[in-house]
Design a protein around this motif. Structure first.
Motif, PDB file in Angstrom:
ATOM      1  N   ARG A   1       0.865  -1.031   0.030  1.00  0.00           N
ATOM      2  CA  ARG A   1      -0.198  -0.014   0.004  1.00  0.00           C
ATOM      3  C   ARG A   1       0.959   1.146  -0.054  1.00  0.00           C
ATOM      4  O   ARG A   1       1.735   1.531   0.976  1.00  0.00           O
ATOM      5  N   CYS A   2       0.645   2.037  -1.245  1.00  0.00           N
ATOM      6  CA  CYS A   2       1.366   3.400  -1.220  1.00  0.00           C
ATOM      7  C   CYS A   2       0.874   4.289  -0.183  1.00  0.00           C
ATOM      8  O   CYS A   2      -0.277   4.403   0.200  1.00  0.00           O
ATOM      9  N   GLU A   3       1.783   5.308   0.109  1.00  0.00           N
ATOM     10  CA  GLU A   3       1.288   6.459   1.007  1.00  0.00           C
ATOM     11  C   GLU A   3      -0.069   7.207   0.471  1.00  0.00           C
ATOM     12  O   GLU A   3      -0.656   7.978   1.363  1.00  0.00           O
ATOM     13  N   ILE A   4      -0.154   7.270  -0.830  1.00  0.00           N
ATOM     14  CA  ILE A   4      -1.367   8.064  -1.481  1.00  0.00           C
ATOM     15  C   ILE A   4      -2.573   7.030  -1.284  1.00  0.00           C
ATOM     16  O   ILE A   4      -3.508   7.704  -1.524  1.00  0.00           O
ATOM     17  N   ASP A   5      -2.507   5.782  -1.121  1.00  0.00           N
ATOM     18  CA  ASP A   5      -3.651   5.080  -0.941  1.00  0.00           C
ATOM     19  C   ASP A   5      -4.748   5.498  -0.099  1.00  0.00           C
ATOM     20  O   ASP A   5      -6.045   5.459  -0.594  1.00  0.00           O
TER      21      ASP A   5
ATOM     22  N   GLY B   1      -3.784   2.064 -10.723  1.00  0.00           N
ATOM     23  CA  GLY B   1      -4.461   2.164  -9.469  1.00  0.00           C
ATOM     24  C   GLY B   1      -4.723   3.516  -9.074  1.00  0.00           C
ATOM     25  O   GLY B   1      -4.972   3.692  -7.925  1.00  0.00           O
ATOM     26  N   MET B   2      -4.500   4.487  -9.806  1.00  0.00           N
ATOM     27  CA  MET B   2      -4.719   5.887  -9.558  1.00  0.00           C
ATOM     28  C   MET B   2      -5.775   6.636 -10.505  1.00  0.00           C
ATOM     29  O   MET B   2      -5.591   7.838 -10.888  1.00  0.00           O
ATOM     30  N   GLN B   3      -6.824   5.918 -10.892  1.00  0.00           N
ATOM     31  CA  GLN B   3      -7.843   6.663 -11.778  1.00  0.00           C
ATOM     32  C   GLN B   3      -8.196   7.975 -11.329  1.00  0.00           C
ATOM     33  O   GLN B   3      -8.534   8.839 -12.263  1.00  0.00           O
TER      34      GLN B   3
ATOM     35  N   GLY C   1      -4.224  -0.575  -6.042  1.00  0.00           N
ATOM     36  CA  GLY C   1      -2.751  -1.088  -5.801  1.00  0.00           C
ATOM     37  C   GLY C   1      -1.877  -0.787  -7.251  1.00  0.00           C
ATOM     38  O   GLY C   1      -2.347  -0.770  -8.302  1.00  0.00           O
ATOM     39  N   HIS C   2      -0.737  -0.112  -6.644  1.00  0.00           N
ATOM     40  CA  HIS C   2       0.225   0.007  -7.772  1.00  0.00           C
ATOM     41  C   HIS C   2       1.850   0.181  -7.205  1.00  0.00           C
ATOM     42  O   HIS C   2       2.578   0.530  -8.025  1.00  0.00           O
ATOM     43  N   GLU C   3       1.845  -0.734  -6.396  1.00  0.00           N
ATOM     44  CA  GLU C   3       3.321  -1.349  -5.819  1.00  0.00           C
ATOM     45  C   GLU C   3       3.083  -2.727  -5.757  1.00  0.00           C
ATOM     46  O   GLU C   3       2.280  -3.292  -5.079  1.00  0.00           O
ATOM     47  N   CYS C   4       3.985  -3.442  -6.671  1.00  0.00           N
ATOM     48  CA  CYS C   4       3.990  -4.929  -6.624  1.00  0.00           C
ATOM     49  C   CYS C   4       5.146  -5.624  -7.136  1.00  0.00           C
ATOM     50  O   CYS C   4       5.843  -5.191  -7.823  1.00  0.00           O
TER      51      CYS C   4
ATOM     52  N   SER D   1       8.286  -0.471  -6.466  1.00  0.00           N
ATOM     53  CA  SER D   1       7.446   0.176  -7.641  1.00  0.00           C
ATOM     54  C   SER D   1       7.585   1.503  -7.356  1.00  0.00           C
ATOM     55  O   SER D   1       7.391   2.327  -8.453  1.00  0.00           O
ATOM     56  N   ASP D   2       7.371   2.013  -6.113  1.00  0.00           N
ATOM     57  CA  ASP D   2       7.076   3.311  -5.949  1.00  0.00           C
ATOM     58  C   ASP D   2       7.703   3.943  -4.905  1.00  0.00           C
ATOM     59  O   ASP D   2       8.623   4.626  -4.723  1.00  0.00           O
ATOM     60  N   ASN D   3       7.240   3.741  -3.598  1.00  0.00           N
ATOM     61  CA  ASN D   3       7.666   4.646  -2.240  1.00  0.00           C
ATOM     62  C   ASN D   3       9.187   4.161  -2.025  1.00  0.00           C
ATOM     63  O   ASN D   3       9.747   5.077  -1.480  1.00  0.00           O
ATOM     64  N   VAL D   4       9.736   2.909  -2.263  1.00  0.00           N
ATOM     65  CA  VAL D   4      11.247   2.784  -2.075  1.00  0.00           C
ATOM     66  C   VAL D   4      12.198   3.725  -2.925  1.00  0.00           C
ATOM     67  O   VAL D   4      12.718   4.509  -2.409  1.00  0.00           O
TER      68      VAL D   4
END
Ligand SMILES: [Zn+2]
Ligand SMILES: [Zn+2]
Length: 375
Positions: A58-62, A134-136, A79-82, A176-179
């Motif tokens: 789960r990303c911080e924006i979710d 995951g961010m429509q 969902g956009h980190e996997c 995918s994103d936060n790291v």
């Protein structure tokens, strides 16, 4: 807050069993998250891949997406980190194999246009800004979510990065994103000025701040301090080798040549800027939605403070970060605070924890445990 729970009707179960389709996690309203049936994605271009997500972070924006901060008329996929397994490849894809485990970049980018080539893949020339999985609500376009049975990934060679041998996919779910987001707030600055002290300010987005602190320690910063009013984030920062500074963001503790700013509060950003030494650097991963500027431009001018802000560029950063993970210089799993089963995603997605990972049973068994948390 309680999630909106929904049970599948018998008719829906029968329909799902006889029609080609899949389930994906959708946000269907404010704080409402549920599995819904959806068509299975297909290869559309010969540069596509179809992947089966295995572990999703789960990303911080979710939490903000499901809170309704960015309204959407339609339900949208989450969902956009996997980390995922490749299940199909277009004919033109080279260097990847079916069955391979990969990190999937969260931004849809071609990897080869002029902007991608310049390292700014998050602004790829081929797609509108904010074209992400995951961010429509942000882009207006549904690219699909990673909490799904299958996901179509265009430009597979650019967007998929093989998981290093021997690394648990659960550990890499957030790469995918936060790291990447935390890493890029400090990496180039620490490399230019090794041994300099770093302050990481966390006023929200604690996982991004913690990944930044871990990267600063790993890349050879001097003292790494971690300022926050979140006791859980502070405790975790100490485990990562940073010094915890409890603050309410009212007064600075010191001035630092390098400051990473992560969060969503005006006072946090101002604390970060006030803590930056003259001619120092403050690099911000914060998103503050208010239209008025919270940035004291006069002070930045007078003190010569360089202020960087903007999104991470996933496709551009992945090849730089993955070798650091393979060598274990970066260990994202140390920031993960909760791992839950795939079926528990609807409830867990709304729970508070620093870094949530939803993982399929087969990879949880492969990781050798069923523990909720590694902290
Ligand atoms: Zn994100
Ligand atoms: Zn591009």
């Amino acid at each position: 807050m309680q999630p909106h729970l929904r049970k599948c009707s018998l008719l829906e179960r029968v329909r799902a069993s006889i029609l080609p389709g899949m389930r994906q996690l959708m946000c269907t309203g404010k704080q409402a998250v549920e599995w819904r049936d959806a068509p299975s994605p297909k290869i559309e271009n010969d540069t596509d891949a179809i992947v089966r997500p295995l572990a999703v972070a789960r990303c911080e924006i979710d939490p903000f997406l499901v809170s309704g901060l960015f309204p959407s008329k339609e339900p949208f996929a989450l969902g956009h980190e996997c980390v995922a397994e490749i299940v199909a490849l277009g004919d033109a894809v080279r260097g990847l194999e079916i069955g391979q485990r990969v990190v999937v970049a969260f931004q849809v980018s071609c990897g080869s246009c002029g902007t991608c080539d310049a390292g700014h893949s998050g602004l790829c020339d081929l797609y509108p800004t904010l074209s992400d999985f995951g961010m429509q609500p942000l882009s207006g376009t549904e690219y699909g979510g990673m909490l799904s049975e299958a996901l179509r990934v265009p430009h597979a060679e650019a967007m998929l990065c093989p998981v290093p041998e021997g690394i648990d996919p659960i550990a890499l779910a957030s790469v995918s994103d936060n790291v990447l987001d935390g890493y890029r707030t400090v990496a180039s600055h620490v490399r230019e000025s090794p041994g300099e002290n770093v302050l990481v300010v966390s006023h929200g987005s604690p996982s991004i701040a913690l990944y930044a602190a871990q990267a600063a320690v790993a890349l050879g910063a001097g003292q790494v301090d971690f300022a926050s009013d979140d006791p859980d984030a502070l405790a975790l920062a100490e485990k990562l080798g940073a010094r915890a500074l409890t603050t309410d963001f009212a007064r600075r503790e010191d001035r630092y040549p390098l400051v990473a700013d992560c969060g969503n509060r005006v006072e946090g950003l101002q604390y970060a800027l006030n803590s930056t030494a003259p001619e120092g650097i403050c690099h911000s991963a914060s998103y503050l939605p208010m239209p008025e500027s919270a940035v004291p431009l006069g002070k930045l001018y007078t003190l010569g403070i360089r202020f960087y802000i903007g999104r991470a560029h996933a496709v551009s950063l992945l090849p730089e970060v993955m070798p650091l993970i393979a060598s274990r210089a970066l260990r994202p799993e140390e920031v993960t605070t909760r791992v839950v089963d795939w079926e528990d995603a609807p409830q867990a997605w709304l729970e508070e924890t620093i870094k949530l990972v939803v993982a399929r049973g087969d990879v949880r068994k492969g990781a050798g445990g069923t523990a909720d948390s590694n902290t």
